[in-house]
Design a protein around this motif. Structure first.
Motif, short mmCIF file in Angstrom:
data_model
loop_
_atom_site.label_atom_id
_atom_site.label_comp_id
_atom_site.label_asym_id
_atom_site.label_seq_id
_atom_site.Cartn_x
_atom_site.Cartn_y
_atom_site.Cartn_z
N MET A 103 -3.39 -26.16 61.16
CA MET A 103 -2.79 -27.36 60.57
C MET A 103 -1.34 -27.07 60.20
SD MET A 103 -5.83 -28.75 58.09
CE MET A 103 -6.08 -27.17 57.29
N GLU A 104 -0.44 -27.81 60.78
CA GLU A 104 0.97 -27.60 60.52
C GLU A 104 1.41 -28.28 59.23
OE1 GLU A 104 3.23 -28.84 63.87
OE2 GLU A 104 2.61 -27.17 65.13
N VAL A 105 2.58 -27.91 58.76
CA VAL A 105 3.14 -28.51 57.55
C VAL A 105 3.60 -29.94 57.86
CG1 VAL A 105 4.95 -28.31 55.81
CG2 VAL A 105 3.87 -26.25 56.73
N ASN A 106 3.34 -30.83 56.93
CA ASN A 106 3.67 -32.25 57.12
C ASN A 106 5.13 -32.52 56.73
OD1 ASN A 106 3.30 -35.04 57.56
ND2 ASN A 106 2.79 -35.37 55.39
N TYR A 107 6.04 -32.03 57.57
CA TYR A 107 7.46 -32.27 57.31
C TYR A 107 7.83 -33.72 57.60
CZ TYR A 107 8.05 -27.17 57.46
OH TYR A 107 7.97 -25.82 57.23
N LYS A 108 8.80 -34.23 56.85
CA LYS A 108 9.31 -35.57 57.12
C LYS A 108 10.06 -35.58 58.44
CE LYS A 108 11.94 -39.34 54.96
NZ LYS A 108 12.72 -39.73 53.75
N ASN A 109 10.87 -34.55 58.63
CA ASN A 109 11.57 -34.34 59.89
C ASN A 109 10.86 -33.22 60.62
OD1 ASN A 109 13.27 -33.73 62.02
ND2 ASN A 109 15.14 -33.72 60.80
N LYS A 110 10.19 -33.52 61.71
CA LYS A 110 9.35 -32.54 62.39
C LYS A 110 10.10 -31.74 63.46
CE LYS A 110 5.00 -34.93 61.46
NZ LYS A 110 4.46 -33.92 60.54
N LYS A 111 11.42 -31.77 63.43
CA LYS A 111 12.19 -30.98 64.38
C LYS A 111 12.27 -29.53 63.92
CE LYS A 111 15.17 -34.70 66.12
NZ LYS A 111 16.57 -35.16 66.26
N TYR A 112 12.16 -28.62 64.87
CA TYR A 112 12.26 -27.19 64.59
C TYR A 112 13.46 -26.63 65.37
CZ TYR A 112 7.42 -27.68 62.97
OH TYR A 112 6.28 -28.08 62.32
N TYR A 113 14.02 -25.54 64.84
CA TYR A 113 15.11 -24.91 65.59
C TYR A 113 14.56 -24.37 66.90
CZ TYR A 113 19.07 -22.08 66.94
OH TYR A 113 20.12 -21.56 67.65
N ASN A 114 15.26 -24.66 67.98
CA ASN A 114 14.81 -24.26 69.30
C ASN A 114 15.24 -22.82 69.59
OD1 ASN A 114 13.95 -24.13 71.94
ND2 ASN A 114 15.66 -25.32 72.76
N THR A 115 14.30 -21.90 69.44
CA THR A 115 14.61 -20.49 69.74
C THR A 115 14.59 -20.22 71.24
OG1 THR A 115 12.29 -19.88 69.47
CG2 THR A 115 13.69 -19.69 67.52
N ALA A 116 14.04 -21.17 72.00
CA ALA A 116 13.96 -20.99 73.46
C ALA A 116 15.25 -21.47 74.12
CB ALA A 116 12.76 -21.74 74.01
N LYS A 117 16.36 -20.91 73.67
CA LYS A 117 17.67 -21.21 74.24
C LYS A 117 18.21 -19.96 74.92
CE LYS A 117 19.35 -24.46 70.70
NZ LYS A 117 20.43 -24.67 69.70
N TYR A 118 18.86 -20.14 76.04
CA TYR A 118 19.52 -19.00 76.65
C TYR A 118 20.85 -18.76 75.92
CZ TYR A 118 16.29 -19.10 80.59
OH TYR A 118 15.17 -19.05 81.36
N PRO A 119 21.17 -17.52 75.62
CA PRO A 119 22.43 -17.23 74.93
C PRO A 119 23.62 -17.44 75.87
CG PRO A 119 21.41 -15.19 75.62
CD PRO A 119 20.43 -16.28 75.95
N ILE A 120 24.73 -17.87 75.28
CA ILE A 120 25.94 -18.00 76.08
C ILE A 120 26.51 -16.61 76.36
CG2 ILE A 120 26.44 -20.23 75.00
CD1 ILE A 120 28.85 -18.74 73.61
N ARG A 121 27.36 -16.53 77.35
CA ARG A 121 28.06 -15.27 77.57
C ARG A 121 29.21 -15.18 76.58
NH1 ARG A 121 30.69 -12.40 83.00
NH2 ARG A 121 30.00 -10.32 82.35
N GLN A 122 29.25 -14.11 75.83
CA GLN A 122 30.23 -13.97 74.77
C GLN A 122 31.66 -14.05 75.32
OE1 GLN A 122 31.05 -10.11 72.43
NE2 GLN A 122 29.41 -11.10 71.26
N PRO A 123 32.47 -15.00 74.83
CA PRO A 123 33.87 -15.07 75.29
C PRO A 123 34.64 -13.79 74.92
CG PRO A 123 33.22 -17.09 74.16
CD PRO A 123 32.13 -16.10 73.93
N ARG A 124 35.56 -13.40 75.77
CA ARG A 124 36.32 -12.17 75.52
C ARG A 124 37.03 -12.21 74.18
NH1 ARG A 124 34.81 -7.78 78.38
NH2 ARG A 124 34.69 -8.19 80.62
N ILE A 125 37.56 -13.36 73.81
CA ILE A 125 38.29 -13.47 72.54
C ILE A 125 37.35 -13.22 71.36
CG2 ILE A 125 37.98 -15.97 72.42
CD1 ILE A 125 41.01 -13.92 71.14
N ILE A 126 36.07 -13.65 71.52
CA ILE A 126 35.08 -13.43 70.46
C ILE A 126 34.76 -11.93 70.34
CG2 ILE A 126 32.70 -13.87 69.75
CD1 ILE A 126 34.55 -16.23 69.29
#
Length: 421
Positions: free
Chosen positions: A1-24
């Motif tokens: 049973m999940e938590v009854n959040y008002k906003n049921k959006k979760y942070y999407n960890t299934a994202k591909y990381p960007i390639r780090q810009p050289r300046i960064i």
């Protein structure tokens, strides 16, 4: 049973990381240099002359300063770090911009394997901290067996960054009062791509365990490092929670240079060279790691004879997204040998139940004086989509919970292997 959040959006960890810009990459290097101003540190490179990306970088973990030293050691190469969800708190856009890979603690994340592969395929460095926590006692934590499989799968060189002095300077159990200790970092290639291809998974794991083996208090003694701060023992009772004299649990306390038992009254002094001395009677353990290992053995006995059990009322905060911890109120947290962790509570008119079974949880994320919510001890029970930070009512129990999680997982693994054979 999940938590009854008002906003049921979760942070999407299934994202591909960007390639780090050289300046960064350059900015991270410069900021790391600035953050280390006033600190005495040395970075020694061993067998890295021909080391070029892509490669996997493994590091031991003492405190946040580890990232700064690693950034200097690996410059000018682009590095993608695996970072836990609370590292994204209030700054997800920054973490995404620098190419971090988000993960929830001690969860099986299949997309993480894909993100790692993408980083290496485009010719960059994949950095990870396989201990998955700051070291409590200044020694190597249990390393996951899956590490060798991951390296074998990706067929790239492996390097290790081994930090010394970081734990002595800022111990996990009292990071608010740093000590003046010189920092020393070794950056070393331990496996070439050819060696990865030739060695078995077990041989790769053995090589990694040897390369990541450390004992900070042995290092302190061997290098004649004196820690003279008058508060050097404060917080030590958070990891040394059981008295070796009267065997009482959770009755230890500390102040100044001493750790003491509030049940039997025995006291020990933490000396300037990192050793322990009893003020009266026998000195049961002369080092922090020895005392810490004895506590683990005591928990192992309870697990093996079936007497281990934990239950408590906890105050719960969750982090489904990255901008705000959600206060879920009180709940009941139980930890048993057969069922693992069960968190049951009630939020916004509905019950919730979070379960983590023993075989699926090889470690526990613990925090002493957690800075993001409130400065008390807590444990994090994470699922694939959410993280629950639980503040126990009982005092000084989270270190034992960590031991029990690892020991129960070990036993369940052995039982599982026996059933398969």
């Amino acid at each position: 049973m999940e938590v009854n959040y008002k906003n049921k959006k979760y942070y999407n960890t299934a994202k591909y990381p960007i390639r780090q810009p050289r300046i960064i990459t350059l900015l991270i290097y410069l900021l790391s240099k600035i953050m280390l101003i006033g600190k005495k540190y040395e970075i020694k490179k061993i067998n890295t002359e021909n080391l070029k990306p892509p490669y996997i970088l493994l590091s031991n973990h003492h405190y946040f300063i580890d990232f700064e030293l690693a950034a200097i050691a690996t410059y000018p190469h682009r590095v993608n770090n695996i970072v836990t969800i609370d590292g994204y708190y209030r700054r997800p856009w920054i973490m995404e911009l620098i190419g971090s890979i988000c993960k929830r603690k001690f969860t099986n994340d299949l997309h993480l394997i894909k993100s790692i592969r993408r980083v290496l395929n485009r010719g960059d460095v994949l950095s990870m901290y396989p201990e998955a926590r700051y070291t409590p006692d200044g020694t190597t934590a249990i390393l996951p067996e899956s590490l060798g499989k991951l390296i074998k799968l990706n067929k790239v060189p492996v390097a290790v960054i081994l930090h010394h002095g970081n734990h002595l300077s800022t111990p996990f159990w009292n990071y608010r009062k740093p000590r003046k200790v010189p920092l020393y970092t070794e950056f070393k290639q331990i496996l070439t791509a050819e060696q990865v291809a030739e060695l078995s998974v077990d041989e790769i794991n053995a090589t990694i365990r040897e390369a990541l083996s450390y004992n900070e208090y042995k290092y302190q003694k061997e290098n004649n490092i004196e820690i003279t701060e008058p508060y050097r023992a404060e917080g030590l009772h958070k990891i040394l929670y059981q008295c070796p004299a009267c065997k009482a649990e959770h009755k230890m306390n500390s102040h100044g240079t001493q750790i003491f038992c509030e049940s039997c009254g025995k006291r020990w002094n933490l000396n300037t060279d990192g050793t322990l001395t009893a003020l009266e009677g026998d000195t049961e353990f002369t080092t922090i790691p020895d005392w810490f290992a004895w506590e683990r053995s005591e928990v192992r006995k309870q697990v093996e004879n079936g007497t281990y059990h934990f239950e408590d009322t906890v105050e719960v905060y969750s982090l489904p997204r990255c901008w705000r911890f959600m206060h879920l109120g009180s709940a009941t947290l139980t930890h048993t040998i057969d069922d693992g962790f069960t968190l049951t509570g009630h939020y916004r008119g509905k019950d919730y139940k979070i379960e983590r079974k023993p075989l699926g949880l090889n470690g526990l994320h613990v925090e002493y004086d957690y800075c993001y919510i409130k400065p008390f001890d807590c444990v994090d029970i994470s699922t694939d989509k959410d993280s629950f930070y639980c503040y126990p009512t009982k005092q000084n129990v989270i270190t034992k919970l960590s031991f029990a999680t690892e020991e129960i997982h070990r036993i369940k693994q052995l039982e599982s292997k026996k059933l398969k054979t």
